[in-house]
Write a protein that holds these residues in place. Sequence first.
Motif, mmCIF file in Angstrom:
data_model
loop_
_atom_site.group_PDB
_atom_site.id
_atom_site.type_symbol
_atom_site.label_atom_id
_atom_site.label_comp_id
_atom_site.label_asym_id
_atom_site.label_seq_id
_atom_site.Cartn_x
_atom_site.Cartn_y
_atom_site.Cartn_z
ATOM 1 N N CYS A 140 0.824 -1.211 0.000
ATOM 2 C CA CYS A 140 0.000 0.000 0.000
ATOM 3 C C CYS A 140 0.858 1.261 0.000
ATOM 4 O O CYS A 140 1.844 1.351 0.740
ATOM 5 C CB CYS A 140 -0.918 0.001 1.226
ATOM 6 N N ARG A 141 0.465 2.236 -0.806
ATOM 7 C CA ARG A 141 1.110 3.546 -0.828
ATOM 8 C C ARG A 141 0.127 4.658 -0.456
ATOM 9 O O ARG A 141 0.526 5.704 0.032
ATOM 10 C CB ARG A 141 1.673 3.837 -2.227
ATOM 11 N N THR A 142 -1.156 4.427 -0.737
ATOM 12 C CA THR A 142 -2.191 5.431 -0.459
ATOM 13 C C THR A 142 -3.211 4.855 0.511
ATOM 14 O O THR A 142 -3.713 3.748 0.299
ATOM 15 C CB THR A 142 -2.912 5.849 -1.756
ATOM 16 N N LEU A 143 -3.527 5.600 1.570
ATOM 17 C CA LEU A 143 -4.504 5.154 2.558
ATOM 18 C C LEU A 143 -5.666 6.129 2.601
ATOM 19 O O LEU A 143 -5.486 7.327 2.863
ATOM 20 C CB LEU A 143 -3.859 5.056 3.942
ATOM 21 N N ILE A 144 -6.860 5.610 2.348
ATOM 22 C CA ILE A 144 -8.089 6.404 2.445
ATOM 23 C C ILE A 144 -8.629 6.238 3.860
ATOM 24 O O ILE A 144 -8.870 5.109 4.319
ATOM 25 C CB ILE A 144 -9.134 5.936 1.424
ATOM 26 N N VAL A 145 -8.820 7.347 4.563
ATOM 27 C CA VAL A 145 -9.244 7.320 5.963
ATOM 28 C C VAL A 145 -10.697 7.773 6.053
ATOM 29 O O VAL A 145 -11.054 8.863 5.581
ATOM 30 C CB VAL A 145 -8.349 8.229 6.827
ATOM 31 N N THR A 146 -11.535 6.937 6.677
ATOM 32 C CA THR A 146 -12.963 7.231 6.820
ATOM 33 C C THR A 146 -13.413 6.879 8.237
ATOM 34 O O THR A 146 -12.730 6.150 8.950
ATOM 35 C CB THR A 146 -13.814 6.403 5.834
ATOM 36 N N GLY A 147 -14.580 7.390 8.632
ATOM 37 C CA GLY A 147 -15.170 6.975 9.904
ATOM 38 C C GLY A 147 -15.260 8.095 10.918
ATOM 39 O O GLY A 147 -15.504 9.253 10.595
ATOM 40 N N VAL A 148 -15.018 7.744 12.195
ATOM 41 C CA VAL A 148 -15.153 8.693 13.303
ATOM 42 C C VAL A 148 -13.968 8.538 14.272
ATOM 43 O O VAL A 148 -13.345 7.496 14.318
ATOM 44 C CB VAL A 148 -16.475 8.459 14.058
ATOM 45 N N SER A 149 -13.732 9.568 15.027
ATOM 46 C CA SER A 149 -14.368 10.860 14.904
ATOM 47 C C SER A 149 -13.379 11.884 14.368
ATOM 48 O O SER A 149 -12.166 11.734 14.533
ATOM 49 C CB SER A 149 -14.893 11.335 16.266
ATOM 50 N N ALA A 150 -13.962 12.924 13.767
ATOM 51 C CA ALA A 150 -13.137 14.028 13.281
ATOM 52 C C ALA A 150 -12.481 14.778 14.427
ATOM 53 O O ALA A 150 -11.549 15.548 14.217
ATOM 54 C CB ALA A 150 -13.997 14.986 12.459
ATOM 55 N N ASN A 151 -12.949 14.522 15.650
ATOM 56 C CA ASN A 151 -12.385 15.184 16.820
ATOM 57 C C ASN A 151 -11.033 14.600 17.216
ATOM 58 O O ASN A 151 -10.121 15.335 17.592
ATOM 59 C CB ASN A 151 -13.338 15.058 18.013
#
Length: 211
Positions: A140-151
């Motif tokens: 892997c070279r690119t990681l897509i970050v999703t979810g919680v929390s933005a805090n």
Amino acid sequence: MPSSAQLAELLDPATTALLTVECQQGVVGEDSALPELAREARESGALDNVARLVAAAHAASVQVLHAVAERRPDGRGAGRNARLFRAAERLPVQQLSGTRAVRVAPPIEVAEEDLVVRRLHGLSPIAGTDVDPLLRNLGCRTLIVTGVSANVAIPNAVFDAVNLGYTAVVPADAIAGVPADYTPVVVRNTLSLVATVTTTEDVVGVWKGAR
């Protein structure tokens, strides 16, 4: 926002992975320990967008990892060096290993080839977990970050990914935090400085075009 060509280059399925962060029943589910955050994740559409990205990743043969936060019933090994950890001990729903609370929440579908990485301590879904060595073994070279929390956990994940040499990508409509107006502020003033900010629609569109 990157151009379609730039995003397509970044999101090559062979070198990209998708990380869902704390998208578990006890955090974003109906019986959440954090009902305000769970409500925002659902009402903002972020949880549905995470599910959409996971489905698109499966279809495009992009590796999916689910980062889950949990603790032992006896609390052994869990940190108490932050107000957040101490407050979590008093919540009515506990993220206990082996319980419903630490299962990935619907509508996200977990496929057989997905990797579920569980942590018993700390704030980050990457530092101190198996995520980094797994990503390296996968090329892997690119990681897509999703979810919680933005805090807390999302910025942690993005900073850790960048510090470890990955290119971080954040679909801004697939993360959530509280209060609702905080998420766009942290995206604009913090995450955009170190990550490529995009949308769920654009990521899905790239992977559809790659098939």
